[in-house]
Design a protein around this motif. Structure first.
Motif, PDB file in Angstrom:
ATOM      1  N   PRO A  79      53.945  30.103 -75.075  1.00  0.00           N
ATOM      2  CA  PRO A  79      53.660  30.272 -76.510  1.00  0.00           C
ATOM      3  C   PRO A  79      52.960  29.063 -77.111  1.00  0.00           C
ATOM      4  O   PRO A  79      52.059  29.222 -77.939  1.00  0.00           O
ATOM      5  N   ALA A  80      53.305  27.873 -76.653  1.00  0.00           N
ATOM      6  CA  ALA A  80      52.701  26.680 -77.251  1.00  0.00           C
ATOM      7  C   ALA A  80      51.197  26.676 -77.037  1.00  0.00           C
ATOM      8  O   ALA A  80      50.430  26.316 -77.926  1.00  0.00           O
ATOM      9  N   LEU A  81      50.768  27.102 -75.845  1.00  0.00           N
ATOM     10  CA  LEU A  81      49.344  27.122 -75.553  1.00  0.00           C
ATOM     11  C   LEU A  81      48.656  28.253 -76.308  1.00  0.00           C
ATOM     12  O   LEU A  81      47.541  28.104 -76.808  1.00  0.00           O
ATOM     13  N   LEU A  82      49.360  29.383 -76.358  1.00  0.00           N
ATOM     14  CA  LEU A  82      48.770  30.526 -77.067  1.00  0.00           C
ATOM     15  C   LEU A  82      48.504  30.183 -78.524  1.00  0.00           C
ATOM     16  O   LEU A  82      47.499  30.594 -79.093  1.00  0.00           O
ATOM     17  N   ARG A  83      49.411  29.399 -79.098  1.00  0.00           N
ATOM     18  CA  ARG A  83      49.250  29.045 -80.501  1.00  0.00           C
ATOM     19  C   ARG A  83      47.924  28.300 -80.714  1.00  0.00           C
ATOM     20  O   ARG A  83      47.287  28.433 -81.749  1.00  0.00           O
ATOM     21  N   SER A  84      47.496  27.539 -79.704  1.00  0.00           N
ATOM     22  CA  SER A  84      46.245  26.790 -79.832  1.00  0.00           C
ATOM     23  C   SER A  84      45.054  27.716 -80.040  1.00  0.00           C
ATOM     24  O   SER A  84      44.124  27.389 -80.771  1.00  0.00           O
ATOM     25  N   ILE A  85      45.101  28.863 -79.361  1.00  0.00           N
ATOM     26  CA  ILE A  85      43.986  29.809 -79.545  1.00  0.00           C
ATOM     27  C   ILE A  85      43.912  30.188 -81.010  1.00  0.00           C
ATOM     28  O   ILE A  85      42.864  30.110 -81.656  1.00  0.00           O
ATOM     29  N   TRP A  86      45.071  30.581 -81.525  1.00  0.00           N
ATOM     30  CA  TRP A  86      45.112  31.007 -82.918  1.00  0.00           C
ATOM     31  C   TRP A  86      44.684  29.860 -83.836  1.00  0.00           C
ATOM     32  O   TRP A  86      43.861  30.048 -84.735  1.00  0.00           O
ATOM     33  N   ASN A  87      45.199  28.667 -83.584  1.00  0.00           N
ATOM     34  CA  ASN A  87      44.828  27.512 -84.400  1.00  0.00           C
ATOM     35  C   ASN A  87      43.319  27.289 -84.394  1.00  0.00           C
ATOM     36  O   ASN A  87      42.685  27.098 -85.430  1.00  0.00           O
ATOM     37  N   SER A  88      42.746  27.304 -83.195  1.00  0.00           N
ATOM     38  CA  SER A  88      41.313  27.074 -83.073  1.00  0.00           C
ATOM     39  C   SER A  88      40.524  28.107 -83.863  1.00  0.00           C
ATOM     40  O   SER A  88      39.567  27.783 -84.563  1.00  0.00           O
ATOM     41  N   VAL A  89      40.953  29.349 -83.744  1.00  0.00           N
ATOM     42  CA  VAL A  89      40.187  30.418 -84.391  1.00  0.00           C
ATOM     43  C   VAL A  89      40.312  30.343 -85.907  1.00  0.00           C
ATOM     44  O   VAL A  89      39.305  30.392 -86.622  1.00  0.00           O
ATOM     45  N   TRP A  90      41.514  30.165 -86.407  1.00  0.00           N
ATOM     46  CA  TRP A  90      41.602  30.194 -87.874  1.00  0.00           C
ATOM     47  C   TRP A  90      41.035  28.943 -88.507  1.00  0.00           C
ATOM     48  O   TRP A  90      40.388  29.001 -89.554  1.00  0.00           O
ATOM     49  N   VAL A  91      41.205  27.803 -87.855  1.00  0.00           N
ATOM     50  CA  VAL A  91      40.624  26.580 -88.417  1.00  0.00           C
ATOM     51  C   VAL A  91      39.094  26.682 -88.440  1.00  0.00           C
ATOM     52  O   VAL A  91      38.447  26.401 -89.453  1.00  0.00           O
ATOM     53  N   SER A  92      38.523  27.142 -87.334  1.00  0.00           N
ATOM     54  CA  SER A  92      37.058  27.240 -87.281  1.00  0.00           C
ATOM     55  C   SER A  92      36.547  28.261 -88.294  1.00  0.00           C
ATOM     56  O   SER A  92      35.497  28.066 -88.909  1.00  0.00           O
TER      57      SER A  92
END
Ligand SMILES: Nc1ncnc2c1ncn2[C@@H]1O[C@H](COP(=O)(O)OP(=O)(O)OP(=O)(O)O)[C@@H](O)[C@H]1O
Ligand SMILES: [Mg+2]
Lengths: 574, 355
Positions: A79-92
């Motif tokens: 889950p910790a790594l998956l969260r990065s995908i979401w973080n990257s997408v919404w921040v960008s």
């Protein structure tokens, strides 16, 4: 039945017609073909091979055994790594949504209003290009960080994490969006507005029926560029991200921190997906736009209108001052003795923090790198573009070289850098010896910034007469003579552009080189990351300031070189 | 053997046939014009001769040497493009000397050759200038000088005059032709301007849709067009549908005319007859004149040395044209609505099979 003897016209006729004709090849053409093959192979070796190794690594375990998609499965179960995908997408996405209207309004003011000082405003707005992206992050820390001057404004909040990342990224991406939008808005045909005026169309209606659709492709293109920049940037989340993880920082942690190369490769591939999508959209849009342009369109000359011009001036200057505040803070902080206790002027961060700490060499290395990229890199890119556009034959190989030339645009620096480790570190690779040298840094930087430079070269080459090579051949002058005597002098302004672009990017890039430097080849931009990590934010600011000032000075030099050239060649350029 | 021999040259771009089976002989020292409407394949043919495009089939022999597959560098020609393709950053003298530098010609000799060529094209003092500082017509002549500098045996020109204004064009026609005759260099010029071809060429090759319609001297092509297309494309023409009405007689609408009917035309179902406006006779025509009829004048255009009279013949529902000299006009002073007796001499009528 009678047999037709060989050599008889009847037997020869059909056979001749069937065999495809092949033009003889002159030895000078063979030289061109040889060079083009070499250029293509070089690009395959320094772009395609590293990328292919990433793919291979992602389906191997630590021992190098093939494990299919197990690494991906593991990744998606964390889950910790998956969260990065979401973080990257919404921040960008947020960065894109914020940057676009700001840049559009600014571009609109520059192209469609009667405000003054347009050149100055434009240059101020382009300043972030001269700085490594993490300069903005450092500035935001000095403004809003735990010991920042405006910390009280933050209330309970924290600049570390998403807010700081978004703010810094808006600053860093703004000029890239601005350049695209200025171009898009300057292309609009004034005749459309004249027609609308004659019909008594209202200003608001004109804006939504002519301006926005006219700049539509520019807007899409700018959105893609901003999104790609934000999602692939490493420096900003590294410096100001705190515990907020994104894909680019994950790659770094997995590879450098945990030495988990397989997982790193998986993240790299995941990062490639959104970039590839935006890249595809952008390529499609560019194609549509070029069809839209008509050679006969009439440039729009803005009319003065007091209220509107005032509003635009206020907007532009506010933004310009904010940008100067970001830039200025980093420079100011680099001269402050001891933040936040002693604000007296001092050169300590430069003297003690950089020179005495033995880090100043990194700055010199960066200059070296930039100089190599700006000379050899620019020459290679231009010569390859020339061979592609202006020589003949070798038709099967050309599309491959063309693809290699535009592919780097779709590859984030972190991913390319990871590929280089995978490819060049193993001792078995005959090219292993370049690992840890300046050469590998030059190679990856040139490859990373290849596409824009290539497109600049192609545009310039397309503007010169297509028959120069044919005339030379009819006069039996080999192509290289015409290349050096005519093509290069005529394209010198474009070559200077390419050279400057490579110089500045070599000074500022972090993501492509962060895996590849050795103690001897430490670079200034990477040194900022390391200083910041060690808590030496003052020297980090000093190094960032050095880079900005150097880039600005070099741009000045290029500007004068260009002006001098214009003057010298005035006789034949009109 | 002729200087340049093209046999069964074909060119396809994918499925599109740009040239189908072109065979042509070019004599040494002659001025040949490739004439035809836009897109008929003139440039393609020229580029094939230059080796800039490879034919899909066929052979080319220049001066006894098969050059079909030779790259441009190994052929022997000079070329001038529509854009001139002068090197903008080199002076006029350097442009002209461009092909000499490579041939290890001594510097002094090179300068002499450049001066000679610049004098030849009538621009002796322009060596130090840059191409951008010359007018279009002057650039054009520099491009020719550059192409001629290495004394090629063949000169190729692709619409060299089309970018110039009408007056300059007319002057340069004469100059290029004069230059070619003095040097005796075999020259192939591409043009879609029939007047250019008629005034400059020794022979004209009329092309249509990638094939040769007719090869002949300007007067051949003008007076004895081989096909209705040539008749229509070169010069002003009256072309009328007709039927055969006897061994030497055709029926056009309600009119009958005497004329020679060639064997090929005779077999066709329908016919077309053709005559030039200047072939129409008004002087000394009376009721008994063969091939004469009463013409009703419809319109008169004054064109300087002659006037073009639009008229109709009874039973032919198509306007016809006659060019009358100023003398004829003064004598007959026709006005719209007048009736005038005209005759179409039998030896000027040409008969084609209907398409
Ligand atoms: N590289 C190419 N690929 C595909 N089609 C081509 C190519 N070059 C020429 N053609 C086609 O071949 C035909 C003949 O072209 P060409 O340029 O020889 O015509 P042209 O007689 O010189 O006409 P113009 O008077 O307009 O110059 C045209 O229909 C053109 O579209
Ligand atoms: Mg043409």
């Amino acid at each position: 039945m009678s047999q037709v003897a060989p050599g008889h016209p009847l037997s020869e006729g059909p056979a001749r017609a069937r065999r495809a004709m092949r033009m003889g090849v002159h030895w000078t053409d063979r030289v061109a073909h040889g060079l083009l093959i070499l250029a293509g192979l070089a690009l395959a070796l320094f772009l395609l091979a590293p990328m292919a190794v990433i793919l291979a690594k992602s389906v191997e375990d630590r021992a190098g055994e093939f494990v299919g998609l197990a690494n991906f499965a593991q990744y998606f179960a964390t889950p910790a790594l998956l969260r990065s995908i979401w973080n990257s997408v919404w921040v960008s996405s947020l960065v894109t949504v914020l940057t676009l209207p700001l840049a559009f309004t600014f571009a609109y003011a520059l192209t469609r209003s009667g405000i003054r000082w347009k050149t100055l405003l434009r240059n101020v707005a382009l300043v972030p290009i001269l700085a490594p992206s993490l300069l903005a992050a450092i500035s935001f820390i000095f403004w809003f960080g735990n010991q920042g001057v405006l910390k009280p404004l933050m209330g309970e909040g924290q600049i570390y994490g998403a807010p700081g990342i978004v703010g810094s990224m808006v600053f860093a991406t703004f000029p890239h969006a601005l350049m695209i939008l200025v171009t898009a808005l300057s292309l609009t045909d004034a005749r459309l507005y004249e027609a609308a005026d004659s019909l008594g169309t209202s200003a608001a209606r004109k804006f939504f029926t002519i301006t926005v659709p006219g700049a539509k492709y520019g807007l899409i293109s700018a959105a893609m560029v901003v999104f790609t920049y934000a999602i692939s940037d490493f420096g900003i989340p590294k410096v100001i991200g705190g515990n907020f993880n994104m894909l680019a920082t994950d790659i770094f942690k997995l590879v450098i921190g945990q030495q988990d190369f397989a997982k790193g490769a998986v993240v790299a591939i995941i990062l490639l997906v959104p970039v590839a999508v935006t890249y595809g959209v952008d390529a499609y849009v560019q194609k549509r736009q070029s069809a839209l342009l008509s050679a006969r369109s009439v440039p729009y000359v803005p009319r003065r209108s007091r209220g509107f011009d005032w509003a635009m001036a206020v907007f532009c200057w506010t933004l310009a001052l904010l940008m100067l505040a970001v830039l200025g803070m980093a420079i100011y902080a680099s001269f402050v003795k001891l933040w936040p206790y002693n604000f007296s002027f001092s050169l300590d961060h430069y003297r003690l923090g950089l020179i005495d700490a033995g880090i100043f060499g990194a700055y010199l290395n960066s200059l070296h790198l930039a100089a190599w990229c700006a000379t050899l890199g620019a020459a290679f890119i231009f010569a390859t573009a020339y061979l592609l556009e202006k020589t003949r034959g070798l038709d099967a190989w050309r599309p491959f070289v063309r693809l290699m030339a535009v592919l780097p645009m779709g590859v984030p620096g972190m991913v390319l850098g990871l590929g280089y480790i995978f490819f060049f570190v193993p001792e078995g690779n005959p090219l292993h010896f370049i690992y840890g040298t300046m050469a590998i840094l030059v190679l990856i930087t040139v490859v990373h910034y290849y596409s824009s430079s290539h497109l600049t070269a192609v545009t310039a080459l397309k503007q010169i007469d297509n028959e120069f090579e044919a005339v030379s051949a009819s006069l039996r002058v080999p192509f290289w003579r015409t290349f050096f005597r005519v093509t290069v002098p005529v394209c010198l302004p474009a070559m200077l552009d390419i050279s400057r672009y490579l110089f500045v990017n070599a000074m500022t890039t972090v993501s492509a080189v962060v895996f590849l430097y050795s103690p001897r080849t430490m670079l200034a931009s990477v040194a900022i990351v390391n200083l910041d990590e060690a808590g030496d934010i003052g020297p980090a600011a000093a190094m960032a300031s050095l880079i900005v000032v150097t880039s600005a000075l070099v741009c000045g030099l290029y500007y004068f070189a260009q002006a001098w050239l214009d003057k010298r060649t005035q006789a034949w350029r009109h | 053997m002729d200087f340049l021999v093209l046999s069964h040259v074909q060119k396809r771009f994918g499925d599109f046939v740009a040239l189908e089976d072109v065979s042509l002989e070019v004599h040494r020292g002659e001025f040949l014009c490739l004439l035809g409407p836009s897109g008929c394949g003139k440039t393609t043919l020229l580029r094939i001769i230059a080796g800039l495009e490879l034919q899909s089939a066929g052979t080319i022999v220049q001066a006894g040497r098969d050059i079909s597959l030779l790259p441009p560098m190994e052929r022997d020609y000079g070329i001038v493009f529509q854009s001139y393709a002068l090197f903008p950053n080199l002076s006029v003298a350097d442009n002209v000397a461009y092909g000499l530098v490579n041939r290890k010609v001594a510097r002094a000799q090179r300068a002499a050759r450049v001066a000679e060529l610049l004098a030849l094209v009538g621009l002796p003092d322009s060596g130090a200038k840059f191409p951008g500082q010359l007018s279009g017509g002057q650039q054009q002549r520099i491009a020719i000088a550059r192409a001629l500098a290495t004394s090629p045996a063949l000169l190729l020109l692709d619409e060299p005059l089309s970018a110039l204004d009408a007056r300059v064009r007319v002057r340069l026609r004469g100059e290029i032709r004069g230059l070619q005759q003095r040097l005796g260099v075999t020259t192939i010029l591409v043009t879609h301007d029939q007047e250019e071809a008629l005034t400059m060429a020794d022979r004209i090759v009329v092309m249509k849709d990638g094939a040769i319609e007719q090869v002949g001297t300007p007067s051949d092509v003008y007076l004895r067009p081989a096909t209705p297309f040539v008749a229509d494309f070169v010069g002003k023409t009256n072309l009328l549908p007709a039927q055969r009405a006897g061994e030497r007689r055709v029926q056009v609408g309600a009119q009958r005319f005497e004329c020679e009917i060639s064997a090929t035309a005779r077999d066709g179902a329908g016919l077309r007859i053709f005559f030039r406006p200047e072939d129409v006779v008004v002087r000394g025509v009376h009721g008994a004149t063969p091939n004469s009829a009463a013409a009703v004048v419809e319109k008169i255009e004054f064109l300087g040395a002659y006037s073009r009279v639009t008229f109709r013949l009874n039973g032919i529902d198509q306007p016809l044209f006659a060019d009358l000299s100023l003398n004829d006009m003064a004598e007959f002073h026709p006005r719209p609505g007048d009736t005038l007796r005209v005759s179409l001499p039998a030896d000027r009528l040409r008969v084609f099979a209907a398409a």
